[in-house]
Motif scaffolding. Structure first.
Motif, mmCIF file in Angstrom:
data_model
loop_
_atom_site.group_PDB
_atom_site.id
_atom_site.type_symbol
_atom_site.label_atom_id
_atom_site.label_comp_id
_atom_site.label_asym_id
_atom_site.label_seq_id
_atom_site.Cartn_x
_atom_site.Cartn_y
_atom_site.Cartn_z
ATOM 1 N N THR A 206 0.838 -1.197 0.000
ATOM 2 C CA THR A 206 0.000 0.000 0.000
ATOM 3 C C THR A 206 0.876 1.252 0.000
ATOM 4 O OG1 THR A 206 -0.151 0.231 2.414
ATOM 5 C CG2 THR A 206 -1.732 -1.251 1.340
ATOM 6 N N GLY A 207 0.230 2.404 -0.035
ATOM 7 C CA GLY A 207 0.995 3.650 -0.038
ATOM 8 C C GLY A 207 0.159 4.842 0.361
ATOM 9 N N GLY A 208 0.836 5.870 0.821
ATOM 10 C CA GLY A 208 0.150 7.094 1.201
ATOM 11 C C GLY A 208 1.134 8.141 1.662
ATOM 12 N N SER A 209 0.658 9.363 1.794
ATOM 13 C CA SER A 209 1.529 10.496 2.098
ATOM 14 C C SER A 209 1.751 10.711 3.592
ATOM 15 C CB SER A 209 0.929 11.776 1.506
ATOM 16 O OG SER A 209 -0.306 12.081 2.145
ATOM 17 N N ASP A 210 0.876 10.136 4.435
ATOM 18 C CA ASP A 210 0.898 10.415 5.877
ATOM 19 C C ASP A 210 0.677 11.907 6.111
ATOM 20 O OD1 ASP A 210 1.016 9.977 8.564
ATOM 21 O OD2 ASP A 210 3.143 9.507 8.659
ATOM 22 N N SER A 211 -0.114 12.500 5.249
ATOM 23 C CA SER A 211 -0.356 13.937 5.327
ATOM 24 C C SER A 211 -1.168 14.305 6.564
ATOM 25 C CB SER A 211 -1.117 14.400 4.075
ATOM 26 O OG SER A 211 -1.467 15.760 4.193
ATOM 27 N N HIS A 212 -0.750 15.404 7.209
ATOM 28 C CA HIS A 212 -1.485 15.948 8.335
ATOM 29 C C HIS A 212 -2.098 17.308 7.974
ATOM 30 C CE1 HIS A 212 0.693 12.778 10.349
ATOM 31 N NE2 HIS A 212 0.017 13.007 11.454
ATOM 32 N N GLY A 213 -1.983 17.653 6.694
ATOM 33 C CA GLY A 213 -2.571 18.885 6.190
ATOM 34 C C GLY A 213 -3.251 18.557 4.874
ATOM 35 N N GLU A 214 -2.908 19.306 3.827
ATOM 36 C CA GLU A 214 -3.439 18.990 2.503
ATOM 37 C C GLU A 214 -2.809 17.700 1.988
ATOM 38 O OE1 GLU A 214 -2.849 22.236 -0.131
ATOM 39 O OE2 GLU A 214 -4.433 23.450 0.753
ATOM 40 N N ILE A 215 -3.527 17.021 1.086
ATOM 41 C CA ILE A 215 -3.022 15.788 0.497
ATOM 42 C C ILE A 215 -1.797 16.103 -0.343
ATOM 43 C CG2 ILE A 215 -3.558 13.911 -1.085
ATOM 44 C CD1 ILE A 215 -6.494 14.257 -0.246
ATOM 45 N N GLU A 216 -0.741 15.315 -0.152
ATOM 46 C CA GLU A 216 0.531 15.552 -0.838
ATOM 47 C C GLU A 216 0.845 14.366 -1.767
ATOM 48 O OE1 GLU A 216 3.664 16.646 2.063
ATOM 49 O OE2 GLU A 216 2.121 16.159 3.537
ATOM 50 N N SER A 217 1.572 14.638 -2.817
ATOM 51 C CA SER A 217 2.082 13.552 -3.649
ATOM 52 C C SER A 217 3.131 12.787 -2.853
ATOM 53 C CB SER A 217 2.716 14.113 -4.923
ATOM 54 O OG SER A 217 3.442 13.107 -5.603
ATOM 55 N N ILE A 218 3.203 11.470 -3.036
ATOM 56 C CA ILE A 218 4.220 10.684 -2.329
ATOM 57 C C ILE A 218 5.570 10.755 -3.032
ATOM 58 C CG2 ILE A 218 2.464 9.095 -1.504
ATOM 59 C CD1 ILE A 218 3.747 6.982 -3.410
ATOM 60 N N ARG A 219 5.604 11.379 -4.210
ATOM 61 C CA ARG A 219 6.866 11.474 -4.930
ATOM 62 C C ARG A 219 7.837 12.370 -4.173
ATOM 63 N NH1 ARG A 219 4.926 12.336 -11.237
ATOM 64 N NH2 ARG A 219 3.920 10.313 -11.499
ATOM 65 N N HIS A 220 9.098 12.004 -4.175
ATOM 66 C CA HIS A 220 10.122 12.798 -3.470
ATOM 67 C C HIS A 220 10.410 14.077 -4.258
ATOM 68 C CE1 HIS A 220 11.226 9.781 -0.456
ATOM 69 N NE2 HIS A 220 10.910 8.907 -1.378
#
Length: 220
Positions: A206-220
């Motif tokens: 699975t995957g995700g950003s672990d965002s605590h604000g707006e949704i972020e891309s997981i790309r570095h």
């Protein structure tokens, strides 16, 4: 529309790395734990960014689903989820549960009893949950148990650490994860190692950003 129970395994297996990089985020926090946006605001953000699926994984609580109408959303589709703090071999582990029945009593017994248990780091560190009990409760709720941000766990051998969790019933591992901010500082293993372990043991990825604000891309 929410996705849970019998469909969840097949659905998670259908997602690719490209999906997680572009339009699926299965690791987001809301104001019901330590996030900055309400569930409704997260939905609006996901809609604006054309996401297809999201999962709100608040710490130790499913109140975001019980106290809002987010489960009615079909754009994006919602996968019910939770992120439990637990201790294993002296390491604070975060266990994600996907496709859970948010009314399951065995699961609810492990959930936070107050707001501090969902957001205050010191309070969350004092929990007495064990992965065996957490995984059992997630399964009882019809869900899939996934190890969050595995590169952050101190273990001489991450392979052995994960293998021991598999014996407890672990179903998957978070492979597509950005390791930004403090997660990048306490990163003990390579992302490539995580993926190799997932492939070796045929774990759901699975995957995700672990965002605590707006949704972020997981790309570095």
């Amino acid at each position: 529309m929410n996705v849970q129970n019998k469909n969840i395994k097949e659905l998670l297996l259908s997602f690719s790395q490209a999906d997680f990089e572009n339009n699926i985020d299965l690791h987001i926090h809301s104001t019901f734990s330590d996030g900055k946006l309400t569930p409704v605001e997260l939905l609006e953000d996901a809609q604006n960014k054309h996401y297809k699926f999201i999962a709100i994984c608040d710490h130790n609580t499913v109140e975001a689903y019980k106290k809002t109408d987010v489960l009615k959303s079909d754009n994006p589709k919602i996968i019910t989820a939770v992120e439990f703090d637990c201790w294993y071999r002296g390491v604070l582990v975060h266990m994600l549960g996907y496709g859970i029945d948010i009314h399951n009593q065995e699961l609810l017994k492990l959930c936070a009893k107050n707001k501090k248990e969902t957001e205050a780091d010191i309070v969350r560190l004092l929990n007495h949950r064990h992965p065996k009990d957490v995984i059992k409760a997630i399964h009882a709720a019809g869900g899939i148990a996934v190890l969050a941000h595995p590169a952050c766990y101190w273990a001489v051998s991450l392979d052995h650490f994960v293998k021991s969790l598999i014996r407890l019933g672990l179903d998957g591992i978070e492979v597509f994860y950005p390791y930004r901010r403090h997660r990048g500082i306490i990163k003990f293993h390579k992302a490539s190692t995580v993926r190799a372990i997932a492939e070796k043991y045929n774990l759901i990825m699975t995957g995700g950003s672990d965002s605590h604000g707006e949704i972020e891309s997981i790309r570095h």
